[in-house]
Design a protein around this motif. Structure first.
Motif, PDB file in Angstrom:
ATOM      1  N   VAL A   1       0.799  -1.282   0.008  1.00 12.95           N
ATOM      2  CA  VAL A   1      -0.050  -0.139  -0.095  1.00 12.95           C
ATOM      3  C   VAL A   1       0.606   1.300   0.138  1.00 12.95           C
ATOM      4  CG1 VAL A   1      -1.678   1.459   1.306  1.00 12.95           C
ATOM      5  CG2 VAL A   1      -2.037  -1.137   1.082  1.00 12.95           C
ATOM      6  N   GLN A   2       1.811   1.265   0.915  1.00 20.29           N
ATOM      7  CA  GLN A   2       2.670   2.516   1.126  1.00 20.29           C
ATOM      8  C   GLN A   2       3.534   2.823  -0.492  1.00 20.29           C
ATOM      9  OE1 GLN A   2       5.236   1.341   4.330  1.00 20.29           O
ATOM     10  NE2 GLN A   2       3.603   1.553   5.758  1.00 20.29           N
ATOM     11  N   ASN A   3       3.952   1.647  -1.122  1.00 24.55           N
ATOM     12  CA  ASN A   3       4.603   1.870  -2.454  1.00 24.55           C
ATOM     13  C   ASN A   3       3.402   1.794  -3.550  1.00 24.55           C
ATOM     14  OD1 ASN A   3       7.563   1.420  -2.078  1.00 24.55           O
ATOM     15  ND2 ASN A   3       6.631   0.141  -0.703  1.00 24.55           N
ATOM     16  N   ASN A   4       2.239   2.164  -3.350  1.00 25.96           N
ATOM     17  CA  ASN A   4       1.180   2.180  -4.324  1.00 25.96           C
ATOM     18  C   ASN A   4       0.873   1.147  -5.268  1.00 25.96           C
ATOM     19  OD1 ASN A   4       0.062   4.755  -3.199  1.00 25.96           O
ATOM     20  ND2 ASN A   4       2.067   5.564  -4.348  1.00 25.96           N
ATOM     21  N   ASP A   5       1.159  -0.169  -4.526  1.00 26.20           N
ATOM     22  CA  ASP A   5       1.657  -1.260  -5.607  1.00 26.20           C
ATOM     23  C   ASP A   5       0.814  -2.541  -5.295  1.00 26.20           C
ATOM     24  OD1 ASP A   5       2.705  -2.121  -7.964  1.00 26.20           O
ATOM     25  OD2 ASP A   5       4.776  -2.350  -7.208  1.00 26.20           O
ATOM     26  N   LEU A   6      -0.393  -2.294  -4.497  1.00 22.04           N
ATOM     27  CA  LEU A   6      -1.097  -3.360  -3.697  1.00 22.04           C
ATOM     28  C   LEU A   6      -1.827  -4.286  -5.005  1.00 22.04           C
ATOM     29  CD1 LEU A   6      -2.211  -5.188  -1.472  1.00 22.04           C
ATOM     30  CD2 LEU A   6      -4.042  -3.506  -1.055  1.00 22.04           C
ATOM     31  N   PRO A   7      -2.452  -3.590  -5.862  1.00 25.68           N
ATOM     32  CA  PRO A   7      -3.430  -4.206  -7.080  1.00 25.68           C
ATOM     33  C   PRO A   7      -2.289  -5.202  -7.642  1.00 25.68           C
ATOM     34  CG  PRO A   7      -3.862  -1.974  -7.205  1.00 25.68           C
ATOM     35  CD  PRO A   7      -2.457  -2.026  -6.053  1.00 25.68           C
ATOM     36  N   ARG A   8      -1.271  -5.097  -7.935  1.00 16.32           N
ATOM     37  CA  ARG A   8      -0.352  -5.925  -8.655  1.00 16.32           C
ATOM     38  C   ARG A   8       0.117  -7.254  -7.626  1.00 16.32           C
ATOM     39  NH1 ARG A   8       5.655  -5.225 -11.156  1.00 16.32           N
ATOM     40  NH2 ARG A   8       5.891  -3.563  -9.401  1.00 16.32           N
ATOM     41  N   TYR A   9      -0.041  -6.973  -6.410  1.00 19.18           N
ATOM     42  CA  TYR A   9       0.423  -7.986  -5.351  1.00 19.18           C
ATOM     43  C   TYR A   9      -0.676  -8.582  -4.496  1.00 19.18           C
ATOM     44  CZ  TYR A   9       5.299  -6.915  -6.679  1.00 19.18           C
ATOM     45  OH  TYR A   9       6.573  -6.803  -7.633  1.00 19.18           O
ATOM     46  N   GLU A  10      -2.148  -8.228  -4.749  1.00 16.77           N
ATOM     47  CA  GLU A  10      -2.880  -8.364  -3.828  1.00 16.77           C
ATOM     48  C   GLU A  10      -3.265 -10.067  -4.148  1.00 16.77           C
ATOM     49  OE1 GLU A  10      -6.992  -6.262  -2.209  1.00 16.77           O
ATOM     50  OE2 GLU A  10      -6.488  -5.982  -4.645  1.00 16.77           O
ATOM     51  N   LEU A  11      -3.182 -10.661  -5.287  1.00 20.51           N
ATOM     52  CA  LEU A  11      -3.381 -12.198  -5.575  1.00 20.51           C
ATOM     53  C   LEU A  11      -2.346 -12.893  -4.961  1.00 20.51           C
ATOM     54  CD1 LEU A  11      -5.436 -14.263  -6.545  1.00 20.51           C
ATOM     55  CD2 LEU A  11      -4.343 -13.878  -8.894  1.00 20.51           C
ATOM     56  N   TYR A  12      -1.218 -12.441  -5.120  1.00 14.35           N
ATOM     57  CA  TYR A  12      -0.019 -12.776  -4.317  1.00 14.35           C
ATOM     58  C   TYR A  12      -0.096 -13.023  -2.863  1.00 14.35           C
ATOM     59  CZ  TYR A  12       3.924 -12.471  -1.262  1.00 14.35           C
ATOM     60  OH  TYR A  12       4.905 -12.682  -0.021  1.00 14.35           O
ATOM     61  N   LEU A  13      -0.690 -12.039  -2.114  1.00 15.18           N
ATOM     62  CA  LEU A  13      -0.753 -12.072  -0.792  1.00 15.18           C
ATOM     63  C   LEU A  13      -1.836 -12.933  -0.400  1.00 15.18           C
ATOM     64  CD1 LEU A  13      -0.638  -8.338  -0.118  1.00 15.18           C
ATOM     65  CD2 LEU A  13       0.887  -9.745   0.794  1.00 15.18           C
ATOM     66  N   ALA A  14      -3.016 -13.174  -1.197  1.00 20.21           N
ATOM     67  CA  ALA A  14      -4.184 -14.173  -1.051  1.00 20.21           C
ATOM     68  C   ALA A  14      -3.461 -15.439  -1.049  1.00 20.21           C
ATOM     69  CB  ALA A  14      -5.466 -13.867  -1.858  1.00 20.21           C
ATOM     70  N   LYS A  15      -2.914 -15.879  -2.120  1.00 15.22           N
ATOM     71  CA  LYS A  15      -2.204 -17.000  -2.375  1.00 15.22           C
ATOM     72  C   LYS A  15      -1.191 -17.579  -1.271  1.00 15.22           C
ATOM     73  CE  LYS A  15      -2.302 -17.172  -7.305  1.00 15.22           C
ATOM     74  NZ  LYS A  15      -1.379 -17.182  -8.952  1.00 15.22           N
ATOM     75  N   ALA A  16      -0.371 -16.483  -0.746  1.00 13.45           N
ATOM     76  CA  ALA A  16       0.544 -16.704   0.262  1.00 13.45           C
ATOM     77  C   ALA A  16      -0.163 -17.295   1.385  1.00 13.45           C
ATOM     78  CB  ALA A  16       1.531 -15.553   0.414  1.00 13.45           C
ATOM     79  N   ARG A  17      -1.159 -16.456   1.802  1.00 16.45           N
ATOM     80  CA  ARG A  17      -1.765 -16.668   3.134  1.00 16.45           C
ATOM     81  C   ARG A  17      -2.505 -18.096   3.119  1.00 16.45           C
ATOM     82  NH1 ARG A  17      -4.063 -11.051   2.331  1.00 16.45           N
ATOM     83  NH2 ARG A  17      -3.323  -9.717   3.815  1.00 16.45           N
TER      84      ARG A  17
END
Length: 334
Positions: free
Chosen positions: A244-260
């Motif tokens: 979020v701080q790097n204005n890049d959450l949309p690109r990594y949102e699915l990665y975070l869900a997969k990793a969780r």
């Protein structure tokens, strides 16, 4: 003169392993190294054993820095103490129950300098009771930082600092540190950010690091406790905040869900009955939000997770006990 490499070693309760580790460090073929050890108030005689080994290498004594925490602060804080003390051009992390091939530092340094590489990582050996039992494991490493981070989600790449050489300037310029209070997965948190900022990455398909699989007292071994679950929850909160701080959450949102989902599934399958009941909804809620994610799990693993997330806990307890017996006697994985 600035040392070419700082080798950074956290020390806690590793009396059975520290001597082997220290010998492998002080025998390195590269001369220009500083060795930084941090004793996190270890209750055993790890430091006394380390100091004994240091005396066997008089040419290394001036390169050794042993820092002591007056009270135990945890692995995240210990790694930050190591990071703050380092002065080398490159950093290399070694866990004190592991050990190195004696050519590791020189080989990786030459690779890094020749290619002006930010991060060089290597294949590893999984080391069991004897060196002859070591199993070589290849490191899968996409050259693109974004693809590497995505590969972490399904454990297709290694999320660990050990076995990796990185420019200290990469850490300093981007203020990369460990998350204090996260005492499991603290290197995952730093690794994601380090690779996020890396300009050039290289993998050496040659095993140079021996990752100890016989230390049942390490953070990563054995049955998952509440510490592991809480650290994981905090870890992914921090990573989401970072993107979020790097204005890049949309690109990594699915990665975070997969990793969780991947981490939570592994933890639920390898924990106590009480903690399965406590944390089952974590997995169920994430699965409901992302039905499109298909985890790379066996049919047996999926069956067990379905029992857990549907709260059929008694059946789950019985079948997981059966799975443990099958794993022990027939080598069946779960």
């Amino acid at each position: 003169m600035t040392p070419k490499i700082s080798i950074l070693i956290p020390v806690y309760n590793v009396a059975a392993y520290i001597e082997r580790c220290a010998h492998s460090l002080f025998q390195q073929t590269l001369d220009s190294i500083e060795f930084v050890f941090v004793d996190d108030a270890s209750p055993d005689d790890s430091i006394a054993l380390l100091e004994k080994v240091v005396e066997e290498y008089p040419h290394r004594k001036m390169q050794v820095n042993i820092i002591r925490h007056p009270v135990n602060q945890g692995i995240g804080a210990t790694r930050n103490t190591l990071l703050n003390a380092a002065t080398g051009e490159y950093l290399m992390w070694v866990d004190s129950d592991d050990f190195l091939d004696i050519n590791s530092s020189e080989f990786l340094y030459q690779k890094a300098v020749a290619g002006d590489v930010d991060i060089v990582t290597t294949d590893i050996y999984y080391s069991y009771r004897e060196d002859s039992d070591a199993l070589a494991v290849e490191q899968s490493l996409p050259a693109d930082s974004c693809k590497y981070i995505e590969a972490l989600a399904f454990r297709e790449a290694r999320a660990a600092l050990w076995g990796t050489l990185s420019k200290r300037s990469l850490w300093v310029a981007n203020q990369v540190k460990m998350a204090e209070g996260v005492n499991f997965g603290e290197d995952y948190f730093a690794t994601v950010r380090l690779f996020y900022f890396a300009r050039k990455i290289e993998v050496v398909n040659q095993p140079l690091y021996y990752y100890n699989q016989s230390n049942l007292g390490s953070y990563s071994s054995g049955c998952k406790q509440a510490l592991h679950f809480e650290s994981m929850i905090r870890l992914f909160q921090l990573l989401e905040e970072f993107f979020v701080q790097n204005n890049d959450l949309p690109r990594y949102e699915l990665y975070l869900a997969k990793a969780r989902l991947m981490e939570r599934s592994a933890y639920l399958l390898h924990t106590t009955a009480a903690l399965r009941r406590k944390y089952a909804l974590l997995f169920a809620d994430e699965s409901t939000r992302h039905p499109e994610i298909k985890l790379p799990l066996s049919a047996w693993q999926k069956f067990l997770l379905n029992l857990i997330t549907s709260q059929r806990f008694i059946a789950a307890d019985i079948f997981i006990l059966v799975a443990k017996v099958l794993r022990r006697y027939l080598g069946v994985k779960f």
